[in-house]
Design a protein around this motif. Structure first.
Motif: not given
Length: 276
Positions: A226-228, A244-265
């Motif tokens: 489910m993380s996949v 490409k990224d959900s936003s530029g809020l986290l420089p070098g990482h993209g956005g918040v959703l890019d970091r937590v997408d697998a955690l959401l489910p």
């Protein structure tokens, strides 16, 4: 690296604070930013997307005020699990081309609901204990990192087709299998550490193991899978939006959703398995 250090400087003290409230508050701010990103990914301009963040804040705040953080609900987490399994399968089956055909209000509401459930899962998991919350995080992180390296090493050497070439061409079935094997190995090690008294006990791995080896294996493989799904769903939405990224809020990482997408489910489903 600078972004990661700054995030850790805030997250780690909040996580290890004697009470759960500071970490729940920090995560709430991050997921509200994720709700803003979700609005932008689904065609909203800056100001209306702020409304998505406000809706997420309000929903989480009302849940907090109502005491839901301290009252894990098996029916709620079961409903969340069914929604993620069926909804994730439907979204991925329809593919990138099918996403815009979903009414925008439904896409926005579904994303805000997913972020709210993730926040509630984090808050309740922190009430269960730091060891439980960390074990859930590590499960997802290990699945992701091991999938990357297994995919690089063995991609398309066993399976002749990619996992989801139209959504995320870089992902392979070999990566998924490698991530699952790594999760099983980390789970076995964490259980031994719990039982040896090296941790605070009560990890997600140990809670599943208390119900027998078949439940442990099935539960860990399910959460890893489910993380996949969470990763692929976010990739699908970004590809549909041409971003490409959900936003530029986290420089070098993209956005918040890019970091937590697998955690959401994975986090709500971990709570489902732990409360049933």
């Amino acid at each position: 690296i600078i972004t990661a250090v700054l995030l850790l400087a805030v997250l780690l003290p909040a996580l290890f604070w004697p009470t759960p409230q500071p970490f729940a508050a920090v995560v709430l701010v991050l997921l509200a930013a994720g709700a803003w990103e979700w609005g932008r990914l689904n065609g909203l301009s800056f100001a209306p997307a702020i409304g998505c963040a406000a809706a997420c804040l309000a929903l989480c705040g009302l849940s907090w005020q109502a005491g839901l953080v301290d009252r894990p609900s098996a029916p709620l987490w079961m409903a969340a699990g069914v929604a993620w399994v069926l909804g994730g399968a439907l979204v991925l089956r329809r593919g990138v081309a099918g996403w815009p055909s979903v009414p925008r209000w439904l896409r926005l509401a579904g994303g805000i609901a997913a972020l709210w459930l993730a926040w509630l899962a984090v808050a309740q998991a922190r009430v269960f204990g730091i060891n439980f919350l960390l074990s859930a995080f590590v499960l997802v992180w290990v699945a992701d990192v091991a999938a990357y390296f297994a995919g690089r090493a063995f991609g398309q050497r066993i399976a002749r087709v990619r996992l989801a070439p139209a959504i995320s061409p870089g992902k392979s079935w070999e990566g998924v299998w490698g991530g699952m094997l790594a999760v099983l190995a980390v789970g076995a090690a964490w259980i031994q550490a719990d039982r040896a008294g090296w941790t605070g006990g009560g990890s997600l791995f140990t809670r599943l193991a208390d119900h027998g080896l078949p439940v442990l294996i099935a539960g860990l493989l399910f959460l890893a899978a489910m993380s996949v799904v969470g990763d692929l769903v976010e990739s699908l939405v970004k590809r549909s939006a041409g971003m490409k990224d959900s936003s530029g809020l986290l420089p070098g990482h993209g956005g918040v959703l890019d970091r937590v997408d697998a955690l959401l489910p994975a986090l709500p489903l971990a709570m489902m398995l732990s409360t049933l």
